[in-house]
Design a protein around this motif. Structure first.
Motif, mmCIF file in Angstrom:
data_model
loop_
_atom_site.group_PDB
_atom_site.id
_atom_site.type_symbol
_atom_site.label_atom_id
_atom_site.label_comp_id
_atom_site.label_asym_id
_atom_site.label_seq_id
_atom_site.Cartn_x
_atom_site.Cartn_y
_atom_site.Cartn_z
ATOM 1 N N VAL A 125 155.885 33.734 46.249
ATOM 2 C CA VAL A 125 156.378 32.359 46.251
ATOM 3 C C VAL A 125 157.874 32.410 46.011
ATOM 4 O O VAL A 125 158.340 33.093 45.096
ATOM 5 C CB VAL A 125 155.705 31.529 45.135
ATOM 6 N N ILE A 126 158.646 31.684 46.816
ATOM 7 C CA ILE A 126 160.078 31.571 46.570
ATOM 8 C C ILE A 126 160.335 30.233 45.897
ATOM 9 O O ILE A 126 159.771 29.203 46.291
ATOM 10 C CB ILE A 126 160.902 31.719 47.872
ATOM 11 N N SER A 127 161.134 30.241 44.865
ATOM 12 C CA SER A 127 161.349 29.051 44.053
ATOM 13 C C SER A 127 161.943 27.898 44.852
ATOM 14 O O SER A 127 162.819 28.100 45.698
ATOM 15 C CB SER A 127 162.282 29.396 42.886
ATOM 16 N N ASN A 128 161.470 26.693 44.557
ATOM 17 C CA ASN A 128 162.083 25.509 45.149
ATOM 18 C C ASN A 128 163.126 24.892 44.228
ATOM 19 O O ASN A 128 163.616 23.792 44.464
ATOM 20 C CB ASN A 128 161.016 24.474 45.522
ATOM 21 N N ILE A 129 163.479 25.629 43.152
ATOM 22 C CA ILE A 129 164.549 25.226 42.243
ATOM 23 C C ILE A 129 165.682 26.240 42.372
ATOM 24 O O ILE A 129 165.467 27.443 42.266
ATOM 25 C CB ILE A 129 164.052 25.175 40.783
ATOM 26 N N ASP A 130 166.873 25.762 42.610
ATOM 27 C CA ASP A 130 168.018 26.657 42.750
ATOM 28 C C ASP A 130 168.411 27.254 41.403
ATOM 29 O O ASP A 130 168.257 26.627 40.352
ATOM 30 C CB ASP A 130 169.220 25.902 43.323
ATOM 31 N N VAL A 131 168.926 28.484 41.444
ATOM 32 C CA VAL A 131 169.497 29.113 40.260
ATOM 33 C C VAL A 131 170.912 29.578 40.609
ATOM 34 O O VAL A 131 171.255 29.745 41.777
ATOM 35 C CB VAL A 131 168.662 30.313 39.764
ATOM 36 N N GLU A 132 171.722 29.759 39.600
ATOM 37 C CA GLU A 132 173.078 30.259 39.779
ATOM 38 C C GLU A 132 173.208 31.593 39.057
ATOM 39 O O GLU A 132 172.607 31.797 37.997
ATOM 40 C CB GLU A 132 174.099 29.275 39.209
ATOM 41 N N TYR A 133 173.985 32.485 39.624
ATOM 42 C CA TYR A 133 174.281 33.722 38.928
ATOM 43 C C TYR A 133 175.074 33.418 37.648
ATOM 44 O O TYR A 133 175.797 32.436 37.566
ATOM 45 C CB TYR A 133 175.087 34.671 39.806
ATOM 46 N N PHE A 134 174.916 34.303 36.678
ATOM 47 C CA PHE A 134 175.647 34.219 35.412
ATOM 48 C C PHE A 134 175.307 32.958 34.619
ATOM 49 O O PHE A 134 176.163 32.331 34.004
ATOM 50 C CB PHE A 134 177.156 34.341 35.650
ATOM 51 N N HIS A 135 174.030 32.609 34.659
ATOM 52 C CA HIS A 135 173.464 31.567 33.809
ATOM 53 C C HIS A 135 172.114 32.074 33.292
ATOM 54 O O HIS A 135 171.438 32.859 33.959
ATOM 55 C CB HIS A 135 173.257 30.259 34.580
ATOM 56 N N TRP A 136 171.726 31.596 32.113
ATOM 57 C CA TRP A 136 170.442 31.993 31.529
ATOM 58 C C TRP A 136 169.302 31.136 32.068
ATOM 59 O O TRP A 136 169.434 29.911 32.181
ATOM 60 C CB TRP A 136 170.484 31.855 30.012
ATOM 61 N N TYR A 137 168.177 31.802 32.367
ATOM 62 C CA TYR A 137 166.970 31.110 32.812
ATOM 63 C C TYR A 137 165.744 31.765 32.180
ATOM 64 O O TYR A 137 165.713 32.983 31.967
ATOM 65 C CB TYR A 137 166.824 31.180 34.337
ATOM 66 N N TYR A 138 164.740 30.941 31.915
ATOM 67 C CA TYR A 138 163.436 31.424 31.470
ATOM 68 C C TYR A 138 162.523 31.374 32.686
ATOM 69 O O TYR A 138 162.121 30.297 33.141
ATOM 70 C CB TYR A 138 162.910 30.524 30.352
ATOM 71 N N CYS A 150 154.482 29.178 39.386
ATOM 72 C CA CYS A 150 155.772 29.770 39.024
ATOM 73 C C CYS A 150 156.652 28.729 38.346
ATOM 74 O O CYS A 150 156.576 27.535 38.667
ATOM 75 C CB CYS A 150 156.466 30.314 40.270
ATOM 76 N N PHE A 151 157.500 29.210 37.425
ATOM 77 C CA PHE A 151 158.284 28.300 36.599
ATOM 78 C C PHE A 151 159.701 28.831 36.403
ATOM 79 O O PHE A 151 159.914 30.045 36.313
ATOM 80 C CB PHE A 151 157.644 28.137 35.223
ATOM 81 N N ILE A 152 160.647 27.905 36.334
ATOM 82 C CA ILE A 152 162.018 28.214 35.935
ATOM 83 C C ILE A 152 162.411 27.240 34.842
ATOM 84 O O ILE A 152 162.402 26.019 35.050
ATOM 85 C CB ILE A 152 162.999 28.123 37.119
ATOM 86 N N SER A 153 162.689 27.776 33.673
ATOM 87 C CA SER A 153 163.133 26.981 32.521
ATOM 88 C C SER A 153 162.252 25.758 32.283
ATOM 89 O O SER A 153 162.739 24.624 32.164
ATOM 90 C CB SER A 153 164.599 26.592 32.699
ATOM 91 N N GLY A 154 160.950 26.010 32.221
ATOM 92 C CA GLY A 154 159.997 24.983 31.861
ATOM 93 C C GLY A 154 159.508 24.108 32.991
ATOM 94 O O GLY A 154 158.567 23.322 32.807
ATOM 95 N N GLN A 155 160.098 24.227 34.181
ATOM 96 C CA GLN A 155 159.723 23.397 35.319
ATOM 97 C C GLN A 155 158.982 24.218 36.378
ATOM 98 O O GLN A 155 159.429 25.307 36.745
ATOM 99 C CB GLN A 155 160.967 22.766 35.954
ATOM 100 N N GLU A 156 157.863 23.681 36.860
ATOM 101 C CA GLU A 156 157.136 24.375 37.918
ATOM 102 C C GLU A 156 157.974 24.397 39.186
ATOM 103 O O GLU A 156 158.589 23.387 39.564
ATOM 104 C CB GLU A 156 155.791 23.698 38.193
ATOM 105 N N GLU A 209 152.144 22.889 30.026
ATOM 106 C CA GLU A 209 152.647 22.382 28.752
ATOM 107 C C GLU A 209 153.026 23.539 27.826
ATOM 108 O O GLU A 209 154.042 23.474 27.109
ATOM 109 C CB GLU A 209 151.596 21.489 28.088
ATOM 110 N N GLU A 210 152.243 24.602 27.832
ATOM 111 C CA GLU A 210 152.544 25.765 26.996
ATOM 112 C C GLU A 210 153.786 26.497 27.492
ATOM 113 O O GLU A 210 154.589 26.992 26.690
ATOM 114 C CB GLU A 210 151.335 26.698 26.953
ATOM 115 N N VAL A 211 153.957 26.569 28.802
ATOM 116 C CA VAL A 211 155.160 27.180 29.366
ATOM 117 C C VAL A 211 156.388 26.377 28.936
ATOM 118 O O VAL A 211 157.402 26.942 28.508
ATOM 119 C CB VAL A 211 155.080 27.245 30.903
ATOM 120 N N TYR A 212 156.296 25.066 29.058
ATOM 121 C CA TYR A 212 157.411 24.206 28.656
ATOM 122 C C TYR A 212 157.710 24.387 27.178
ATOM 123 O O TYR A 212 158.883 24.468 26.782
ATOM 124 C CB TYR A 212 157.070 22.747 28.962
ATOM 125 N N TYR A 213 156.686 24.469 26.352
ATOM 126 C CA TYR A 213 156.860 24.649 24.912
ATOM 127 C C TYR A 213 157.604 25.954 24.623
ATOM 128 O O TYR A 213 158.518 25.982 23.797
ATOM 129 C CB TYR A 213 155.488 24.652 24.248
#
Length: 233
Positions: A125-138, A150-156, A209-213
């Motif tokens: 799966v390729i994320s539908n949320i953009d990310v930027e280099y040199f930033h922190w992500y969960y 799949c999740f990026i920083s609490g968001q599916e 909800e647990e991922v977001y937590y």
């Protein structure tokens, strides 16, 4: 060089970075900690490891197969990517790319990509949320036995129905590797160049909800623009 993620002794220069096998309530089922040799340790960004994108990686030393009684799992990392490359791979031995191997989380053309192995190869799966280099992500994923979310920083950021094949079914052990390049991949499979903060590995499928937590309760250390982890290193 590389880090062995094992039960190494506490070291003042290299603190015991979190690499935990947890249950869904946060209690540790087993612990793999980082030993003393390995990639560049960033004193400026205290509490992170910098993987150089050339030859540095970390790998668990314990066969985790007994910890996964079912096919369910969740894997998440705090990462500060600097370019495309492999963040997390599943391995069949403590020597990367020797037996069973493929990338599970990878930066591909500036986007996060997530995958699990099936009878037909990596289903991704390729994320539908953009990310930027040199930033922190969960970043990470859950798998409940039939669907990967799949999740990026609490968001599916995507999902896919699939039938995961585990290394044990092929007679292999189960190890997780951070940063190492791998020929079986979702992009170009190069070594990852990034700073690594934490990894949370569960033998269960977390709820959204647990991922977001989990993201919410660890984000201040990484996402706060005034925090010392944001900058340098």
């Amino acid at each position: 060089g590389h880090w062995d993620l094992n039960s190494g002794k506490h070291n003042r220069k290299y603190p015991n970075f979190p690499f935990y096998i947890r249950n869904r309530y946060g209690r540790k089922n087993a612990t793999n900690r980082i030993a003393q040799e390995g990639p560049y340790y960033s004193d400026f960004a205290f509490g992170t490891i910098k993987f150089n994108g050339v030859d540095s990686y970390g790998i668990t030393q314990t066969d985790l197969t007994p910890k996964f009684e079912t096919n369910k799992m969740s894997a998440f990392v705090w990462v500060y990517p600097g370019r495309d490359g492999v963040i997390l791979s599943e391995q069949g031995s403590t020597t990367p790319n020797e037996n069973w191997y493929y990338s599970q989380i990878e930066v591909v053309e500036g986007r996060m990509k997530f995958g699990l192995y099936t009878d037909e190869g990596i289903a991704s799966v390729i994320s539908n949320i953009d990310v930027e280099y040199f930033h922190w992500y969960y970043v990470g994923f859950t798998y409940d036995g039939s669907e990967m979310k799949c999740f990026i920083s609490g968001q599916e950021c995507g999902s896919l129905a699939l039938n995961r094949v585990m290394p044990g079914s092929a007679g292999q052990a189960l190890h997780y590797c951070i940063g190492n390049g791998t020929p079986t991949n979702m992009g170009d499979g190069r070594y990852g160049s990034f700073r690594f903060g934490q990894m949370h590995l569960y033998a269960d499928s977390l709820t959204p909800e647990e991922v977001y937590y989990n993201w919410y309760n660890t984000r201040a250390r990484y996402e706060d623009p005034d925090h010392y982890l944001n900058g340098g290193g």
